[in-house]
Write a protein that holds these residues in place. Structure first.
Motif, mmCIF file in Angstrom:
data_model
loop_
_atom_site.group_PDB
_atom_site.id
_atom_site.type_symbol
_atom_site.label_atom_id
_atom_site.label_comp_id
_atom_site.label_asym_id
_atom_site.label_seq_id
_atom_site.Cartn_x
_atom_site.Cartn_y
_atom_site.Cartn_z
ATOM 1 N N VAL A 1 83.241 44.094 77.056
ATOM 2 C CA VAL A 1 82.961 43.412 75.897
ATOM 3 C C VAL A 1 82.993 41.935 75.826
ATOM 4 O O VAL A 1 84.257 41.522 76.277
ATOM 5 N N ASN A 2 82.055 41.149 75.418
ATOM 6 C CA ASN A 2 82.306 39.862 75.251
ATOM 7 C C ASN A 2 81.594 39.259 73.952
ATOM 8 O O ASN A 2 80.701 40.088 73.561
ATOM 9 N N PRO A 3 81.734 37.962 73.600
ATOM 10 C CA PRO A 3 80.822 37.467 72.566
ATOM 11 C C PRO A 3 79.406 37.719 72.406
ATOM 12 O O PRO A 3 78.886 37.979 71.460
ATOM 13 N N HIS A 4 78.762 37.357 73.360
ATOM 14 C CA HIS A 4 77.620 37.474 73.521
ATOM 15 C C HIS A 4 76.965 38.748 73.472
ATOM 16 O O HIS A 4 75.688 38.990 73.193
ATOM 17 N N MET A 5 77.795 39.805 74.002
ATOM 18 C CA MET A 5 77.171 41.058 74.095
ATOM 19 C C MET A 5 77.092 41.717 72.515
ATOM 20 O O MET A 5 76.333 42.438 72.149
ATOM 21 N N LEU A 6 78.089 40.937 71.730
ATOM 22 C CA LEU A 6 77.956 41.300 70.260
ATOM 23 C C LEU A 6 76.499 40.866 69.742
ATOM 24 O O LEU A 6 75.956 41.532 68.945
ATOM 25 N N ARG A 7 76.173 39.724 70.321
ATOM 26 C CA ARG A 7 74.725 39.453 69.522
ATOM 27 C C ARG A 7 73.884 40.253 70.109
ATOM 28 O O ARG A 7 72.798 40.496 69.450
ATOM 29 N N HIS A 8 73.868 40.477 71.469
ATOM 30 C CA HIS A 8 72.820 41.381 71.954
ATOM 31 C C HIS A 8 72.871 42.640 71.231
ATOM 32 O O HIS A 8 71.683 43.375 70.994
ATOM 33 N N THR A 9 74.141 43.192 70.848
ATOM 34 C CA THR A 9 73.852 44.364 70.016
ATOM 35 C C THR A 9 73.346 44.543 68.692
ATOM 36 O O THR A 9 72.752 45.176 68.538
ATOM 37 N N TYR A 10 73.622 43.410 67.909
ATOM 38 C CA TYR A 10 73.182 43.021 66.880
ATOM 39 C C TYR A 10 71.590 43.120 66.790
ATOM 40 O O TYR A 10 70.738 44.011 66.143
ATOM 41 N N ALA A 11 70.972 42.477 67.865
ATOM 42 C CA ALA A 11 69.543 42.274 67.935
ATOM 43 C C ALA A 11 68.741 43.429 68.371
ATOM 44 O O ALA A 11 67.990 44.105 67.847
ATOM 45 N N THR A 12 69.359 44.269 69.308
ATOM 46 C CA THR A 12 68.930 45.462 69.663
ATOM 47 C C THR A 12 68.916 46.608 68.424
ATOM 48 O O THR A 12 68.141 47.286 68.398
ATOM 49 N N HIS A 13 70.018 46.769 68.140
ATOM 50 C CA HIS A 13 70.317 47.877 67.027
ATOM 51 C C HIS A 13 69.645 47.380 65.785
ATOM 52 O O HIS A 13 68.795 48.386 65.279
ATOM 53 N N THR A 14 69.543 46.177 65.498
ATOM 54 C CA THR A 14 68.488 45.765 64.121
ATOM 55 C C THR A 14 67.168 46.129 64.374
ATOM 56 O O THR A 14 66.322 46.452 63.425
#
Length: 351
Positions: free
Chosen positions: A278-291
């Motif tokens: 996990v890294n900070p940019h994965m959190l951004r990808h996670t938000y985008a995909t789930h949302t």
């Protein structure tokens, strides 16, 4: 150590005069990429101007192959550098520094856009591409599923890191945006009439945003409430150790602002010793995909989910956001349609 006048003139034109590259960090990247190429040319006793002969016309190919075989540079980085140097040679040709270009164009098949963007495609599935560019496999977006999100939040004991992760998962902010997020943006949700989220206007004069472009994000009320409590309690105590307090929301253990150049955020996530990366940019990808998935499952929204996610992420092109459509299958859990409700439930369980 002489000044390379031609490269300097081109960089000033490309980064400053054109006005389309506003990120200073991008300027640094372009400078380093250009230096890497010209240093290679000089170290191998080659002349960047000599591209008329059959041998010298392979300058970019030689640089590309050496980067790949000798220096183990990835295809993405190589293509980024080649693309920049190609722009330099185009400028050099226009200025009369060289009489021809060290590459040829070839016709390649490109992926056609899907969904509502399909009607905008006028390429016919083909485009002209410099023949020196490497064939590049599609970048795999790394996304956390619901179980991994729960494991991450439960493992994050440090209050500051916990809220940084939660804000990233709930808004899709970039790493630098998280680290420079002003504490003045945090308000008491009880003072507003907001029921689901609070609109926060990101001002590049007050924090870092990519390209210094302003945009708005939607912070869930539950997240804003947690941030408000952090400002009142944890942050206040940490700032007591500093003579000159920072105006940033998140502070490190001694009350100082987080470094933008160090990898402290990444390292703290790594120290959690989770069974997945996990890294900070994965959190951004996670938000985008789930949302995106959650919104597309709802009926009668009255707006296009892809455009909503694009605006929240601050993408300049809808095609950048469109890539998340191809990774919706990465989300394994379909038990809860609302991404934010899922995070709230996890956080309530932890508390």
């Amino acid at each position: 150590m002489d000044i390379f006048a031609e490269a300097l003139e081109w960089l000033v034109y490309y980064c400053i005069k054109r006005g389309s590259v506003q990120s200073i960090r991008s300027w640094e990247t372009y400078g380093r990429d250009a230096y890497d190429y010209f240093a290679f040319i000089e170290a191998n006793n080659l002349d960047w101007r000599s591209i008329n002969s059959r041998t010298e016309n392979r300058l970019l190919a030689v640089y590309r192959d050496a980067s790949m075989s000798q220096f183990n540079v990835g295809a993405t980085t190589i293509n980024r550098r080649l693309g920049l140097i190609i722009k330099f040679y185009q400028y050099a040709c226009n200025r009369g520094w060289v009489s021809t270009l060290p590459y040829e164009l070839q016709d390649v098949i490109v992926r056609k856009p899907k969904q509502f963007l399909a009607h905008t495609d006028t390429s016919g599935g083909h485009k002209m591409r410099p023949d020196v560019m490497l064939k590049q496999s599609r970048t795999q977006i790394k996304v956390l599923n619901g179980e991994q999100i729960a494991d991450l939040l439960k493992a994050t004991r440090d209050k500051t890191l916990y809220l940084m992760v939660r804000l990233a998962l709930s808004t899709g902010l970039r790493k630098e945006e998280i680290l420079t997020f002003p504490f003045k943006y945090v308000i008491n949700p009880a003072s507003t009439s907001a029921r689901s989220h609070i609109v926060v206007q990101l001002n590049p004069a007050e924090m870092n945003t990519k390209g210094s472009v302003p945009r708005s994000i939607h912070v869930p009320v539950s997240v804003m409430s947690a941030l408000w409590n952090y400002v009142i309690h944890e942050r206040y105590q940490l700032l007591a150790r500093q003579v000159t307090p920072t105006d940033r929301l998140f502070v490190a253990r001694h009350g100082e602002a987080w470094s933008l150049t160090a990898k402290s955020f990444n390292n703290q996530l790594k120290r959690l010793n989770l069974p997945f990366h996990v890294n900070p940019h994965m959190l951004r990808h996670t938000y985008a995909t789930h949302t995106l998935k959650s919104l597309r499952q709802k009926k009668g929204l009255g707006f296009e989910p892809l455009l909503y996610v694009r605006d929240r992420l601050g993408h300049t092109s809808i095609t950048t956001t469109e890539r998340y459509l191809h990774f919706l299958h990465e989300i394994e859990d379909d038990l809860i349609n609302s991404y934010q409700q899922e995070i709230d439930a996890i956080c309530e369980e932890i508390i």
